[in-house]
Enzyme design. Structure first.
Site, short mmCIF file in Angstrom:
data_model
loop_
_atom_site.label_atom_id
_atom_site.label_comp_id
_atom_site.label_asym_id
_atom_site.label_seq_id
_atom_site.Cartn_x
_atom_site.Cartn_y
_atom_site.Cartn_z
N LEU A 56 -2.04 -7.02 0.20
CA LEU A 56 -1.82 -5.70 0.78
C LEU A 56 -3.07 -5.32 1.56
CD1 LEU A 56 -0.27 -3.72 -2.24
CD2 LEU A 56 0.96 -4.65 -0.27
N ASP A 57 -2.89 -4.57 2.65
CA ASP A 57 -4.04 -4.08 3.38
C ASP A 57 -4.88 -3.18 2.48
OD1 ASP A 57 -3.26 -5.38 5.68
OD2 ASP A 57 -2.18 -3.64 6.49
N LYS A 58 -6.15 -3.03 2.83
CA LYS A 58 -7.08 -2.27 2.00
C LYS A 58 -6.58 -0.85 1.72
CE LYS A 58 -11.90 -0.69 1.86
NZ LYS A 58 -13.20 -0.65 2.57
#
Length: 244
Positions: A56-58
């Protein structure tokens, strides 16, 4: 960022670890700053070696499955590659769509412009499908469930932005569109002071994950509760959505 690894884990057995990733935490090490905290570095001291299956993106919060053996890793990778794994995301989108459900099939090309964004490209893009369903409507914003049937980079962000409903707080695809109290509460004034956004990140949460257990082969489904910032924002939106 100090995290108690036990607080992040929703499920654990000999084959898999189901994690609710908080916003602001990397899934993988940062290539420019390897000292930044990331998920497996926090979890491995308590749970042993882990294999990354997806990321997942940050800024994105929510559910991730991690493998606890090489065999489980191979099985889960195969399920992802053959689209046997179903993911559902909840997004707070800017705007109020005139539809309840929509299937988006716009072809996507990752890294397609100078900002390294995923762009719509009928000619060179890859086939991409996202199923959208309105969950709840507010003043100027909408809670939408997005189910990506393909796994393109930033697929949900790019598809919603292309429809004219970018995810709130998405500075890359939606020019920010943060959720401010002044946008949802009639007559609100901040007396000239800078206003702070209700949710200071991309308003995207990986809600659920369904797949076959890599050992038993039985269908399993896991769901991640919203983090505190997402829950608090929804509470405020619900409070003022009926006030004109």
């Amino acid at each position: 960022m100090r995290q108690n690894p036990v607080d992040l884990v929703l499920w654990s057995d000999d084959a898999i670890l189901i994690v609710n990733k908080p916003p602001g935490l990397l899934t993988l090490p940062d290539g420019y700053d390897p000292d930044l905290p990331y998920l497996s570095a926090i979890l491995e001291p308590a749970y042993g070696p882990l294999w990354i299956v997806h990321r997942l993106d940050k800024e994105t919060s929510g559910i991730l499955v991690m493998a606890r053996s090489a065999a489980a890793h191979r099985d889960l990778n195969t399920q992802f590659e053959t689209r046997q794994i179903s993911k559902a995301y909840h997004a707070l989108a800017a705007g109020e769509p005139d539809w309840e459900e929509k299937v988006v099939t716009l072809a996507l090309q990752p890294n397609g412009d100078r900002k390294h964004r995923t762009v719509i490209s009928p000619r060179s893009g890859k086939p991409s499908t996202t199923r959208l369903h309105v969950l709840e409507r507010f003043r100027g914003f909408t809670l939408i469930e997005a189910i990506p049937e393909t796994g393109r980079t930033h697929q949900i962000r790019a598809h919603l932005a292309a429809l004219g409903f970018p995810i709130a707080g998405d500075k890359l695809y939606g020019k920010g569109m943060e959720i401010y109290l002044s946008r949802v509460k009639s007559g609100y004034t901040n007396e000239g002071k800078p206003e702070k956004a209700m949710l200071e990140r991309l308003a995207l949460h990986a809600r659920s994950l369904s797949f076959k257990h890599p050992v038993s082969g039985e269908p399993v489904k896991f769901e991640a509760p919203y983090p505190e910032d997402f829950t608090n924002t929804l509470r405020q939106l619900r409070k003022y959505k009926g006030l004109g």
